[in-house]
Design an enzyme around this catalytic site. Structure first.
Site, mmCIF file in Angstrom:
data_model
loop_
_atom_site.group_PDB
_atom_site.id
_atom_site.type_symbol
_atom_site.label_atom_id
_atom_site.label_comp_id
_atom_site.label_asym_id
_atom_site.label_seq_id
_atom_site.Cartn_x
_atom_site.Cartn_y
_atom_site.Cartn_z
ATOM 1 N N GLY A 31 -15.755 11.448 55.689
ATOM 2 C CA GLY A 31 -15.724 11.846 54.282
ATOM 3 C C GLY A 31 -15.374 10.646 53.415
ATOM 4 N N LEU A 32 -15.537 10.829 52.114
ATOM 5 C CA LEU A 32 -15.253 9.754 51.160
ATOM 6 C C LEU A 32 -13.811 9.278 51.263
ATOM 7 C CD1 LEU A 32 -16.852 11.241 47.892
ATOM 8 C CD2 LEU A 32 -17.746 9.323 49.244
ATOM 9 N N SER A 33 -13.568 8.069 50.797
ATOM 10 C CA SER A 33 -12.201 7.593 50.647
ATOM 11 C C SER A 33 -11.458 8.565 49.731
ATOM 12 C CB SER A 33 -12.222 6.191 50.020
ATOM 13 O OG SER A 33 -10.915 5.721 49.826
ATOM 14 N N ALA A 34 -10.240 8.909 50.093
ATOM 15 C CA ALA A 34 -9.391 9.840 49.338
ATOM 16 C C ALA A 34 -9.819 11.302 49.457
ATOM 17 C CB ALA A 34 -9.263 9.452 47.859
ATOM 18 N N SER A 35 -10.777 11.584 50.346
ATOM 19 C CA SER A 35 -11.170 12.987 50.516
ATOM 20 C C SER A 35 -10.044 13.783 51.181
ATOM 21 C CB SER A 35 -12.461 13.102 51.340
ATOM 22 O OG SER A 35 -12.288 12.529 52.618
ATOM 23 N N GLY A 36 -9.189 13.095 51.927
ATOM 24 C CA GLY A 36 -8.077 13.793 52.582
ATOM 25 C C GLY A 36 -8.135 13.723 54.102
ATOM 26 N N LYS A 37 -9.012 12.887 54.626
ATOM 27 C CA LYS A 37 -9.153 12.776 56.091
ATOM 28 C C LYS A 37 -7.818 12.471 56.764
ATOM 29 C CE LYS A 37 -12.041 9.330 55.746
ATOM 30 N NZ LYS A 37 -12.017 9.265 54.277
ATOM 31 N N SER A 38 -7.156 11.403 56.314
ATOM 32 C CA SER A 38 -5.922 10.977 56.983
ATOM 33 C C SER A 38 -4.812 12.003 56.812
ATOM 34 C CB SER A 38 -5.461 9.623 56.439
ATOM 35 O OG SER A 38 -6.400 8.647 56.808
ATOM 36 N N SER A 105 -16.726 6.528 57.937
ATOM 37 C CA SER A 105 -17.949 6.599 58.755
ATOM 38 C C SER A 105 -19.124 7.169 57.944
ATOM 39 C CB SER A 105 -17.725 7.374 60.056
ATOM 40 O OG SER A 105 -16.926 8.525 59.906
HETATM 41 P P1 ADP Z 1 -8.685 9.545 53.166
HETATM 42 O O1 ADP Z 1 -8.012 9.377 54.507
HETATM 43 O O2 ADP Z 1 -9.858 10.474 53.210
HETATM 44 O O3 ADP Z 1 -8.980 8.244 52.471
HETATM 45 P P2 ADP Z 1 -6.075 10.343 52.238
HETATM 46 O O4 ADP Z 1 -5.647 11.465 53.129
HETATM 47 O O5 ADP Z 1 -5.517 8.974 52.507
HETATM 48 O O6 ADP Z 1 -7.660 10.316 52.203
HETATM 49 O O7 ADP Z 1 -5.745 10.670 50.723
HETATM 50 C C1 ADP Z 1 -6.027 11.931 50.156
HETATM 51 C C2 ADP Z 1 -5.119 12.168 48.989
HETATM 52 O O8 ADP Z 1 -5.417 13.457 48.433
HETATM 53 C C3 ADP Z 1 -3.659 12.193 49.397
HETATM 54 O O9 ADP Z 1 -2.897 11.594 48.381
HETATM 55 C C4 ADP Z 1 -3.373 13.703 49.498
HETATM 56 O O10 ADP Z 1 -2.021 13.993 49.271
HETATM 57 C C5 ADP Z 1 -4.244 14.257 48.400
HETATM 58 N N1 ADP Z 1 -4.638 15.673 48.568
HETATM 59 C C6 ADP Z 1 -4.484 16.616 47.631
HETATM 60 N N2 ADP Z 1 -4.933 17.806 48.081
HETATM 61 C C7 ADP Z 1 -5.371 17.616 49.331
HETATM 62 C C8 ADP Z 1 -5.959 18.494 50.302
HETATM 63 N N3 ADP Z 1 -6.159 19.794 50.073
HETATM 64 N N4 ADP Z 1 -6.309 17.971 51.505
HETATM 65 C C9 ADP Z 1 -6.116 16.653 51.742
HETATM 66 N N5 ADP Z 1 -5.573 15.784 50.865
HETATM 67 C C10 ADP Z 1 -5.201 16.240 49.654
#
Ligand code: ADP
Length: 207
Positions: A31-38, A105
């Protein structure tokens, strides 16, 4: 000293799973950066550990700065980055661990390579399960979250080939699990993944 050890020329995956009391497989977040993967992957890892499973997360922090520190962000290096991650995830899965990967990815062909690697079989081993989790959300929401300020930098032209801005994200067409992280809480996302794994019979911990 133990004297009753029986040596096998090699151990099958099924035997290893029996000794380790759990199957190994890979959960591949994309998924996109900041999508919430980590965020979701970390919560899932902890949940699985609490349940008693061996689980381990591979992400940018422990892979990009070690195994893959020689790689940049050109398309060729990105392909190689994902190929190595897939090979390492496969080794973890083969060792009866739940491998959880959390990388953008963005290219379908790379994810297909990762999937195909897991499907390769040798001897009597069954293919390793590969579960793709697509964490989706509108680009504007990812950009508004921007926890590391990367979108801002990308918009300012300071990060070349940034996924979603100046480099494409090829959305999975058939992921095993689809999560809209702007519509679902982290807890609900973890619950959905666990339910899926249970339904597939992958969360059976032998006594
Ligand atoms: P990625 O790994 O995809 O780059 P991150 O997990 O690092 O994304 O960051 C996602 C951000 O979105 C975090 O700051 C997280 O707290 C926030 N967030 C808000 N709502 C959600 C949700 N429902 N699921 C996942 N992340 C969320």
């Amino acid at each position: 000293m133990a004297t009753n050890i029986t040596w096998h020329p090699s151990l099958s995956r099924a035997e290893r799973n029996t000794f380790r009391k759990q199957p190994g497989f890979t959960i591949w977040f994309t998924g996109l950066s900041a999508s919430g993967k980590s965020t979701i992957a970390t919560a899932l890892e902890q949940h699985l550990l609490h349940l008693g499973f061996a689980a381990y997360r591979l992400d940018g922090d422990n892979v990009r700065f070690g195994l893959n520190k020689d790689l940049g962000f050109s398309e060729k290096d990105r392909n190689e980055n994902i190929r190595r991650i897939a090979e390492v995830a496969k080794l973890f899965a083969d060792s009866s661990t739940i491998a959880i990967t959390s990388f953008i990815s963005p290219f379908a062909a790379d994810r297909q390579t990762a999937r195909s690697l897991h499907a390769e079989v040798k001897g009597d081993d069954a293919p390793l399960e590969f579960i793709e989790v697509f964490v989706d959300l509108p680009l504007e929401v990812a950009e508004a979250r921007d926890p590391k300020g990367l979108y801002k930098l990308a918009r300012a032209g300071k990060i070349p080939e940034f996924t979603g801005i100046s480099s494409p994200y090829e959305a999975p067409e058939n992921p095993e699990i689809y999560i809209r992280s702007d519509q679902k809480s982290v807890e609900d996302a973890v619950a959905e993944i666990v339910q899926y794994l249970e339904k597939r019979g992958l969360l059976k911990l032998a006594q």
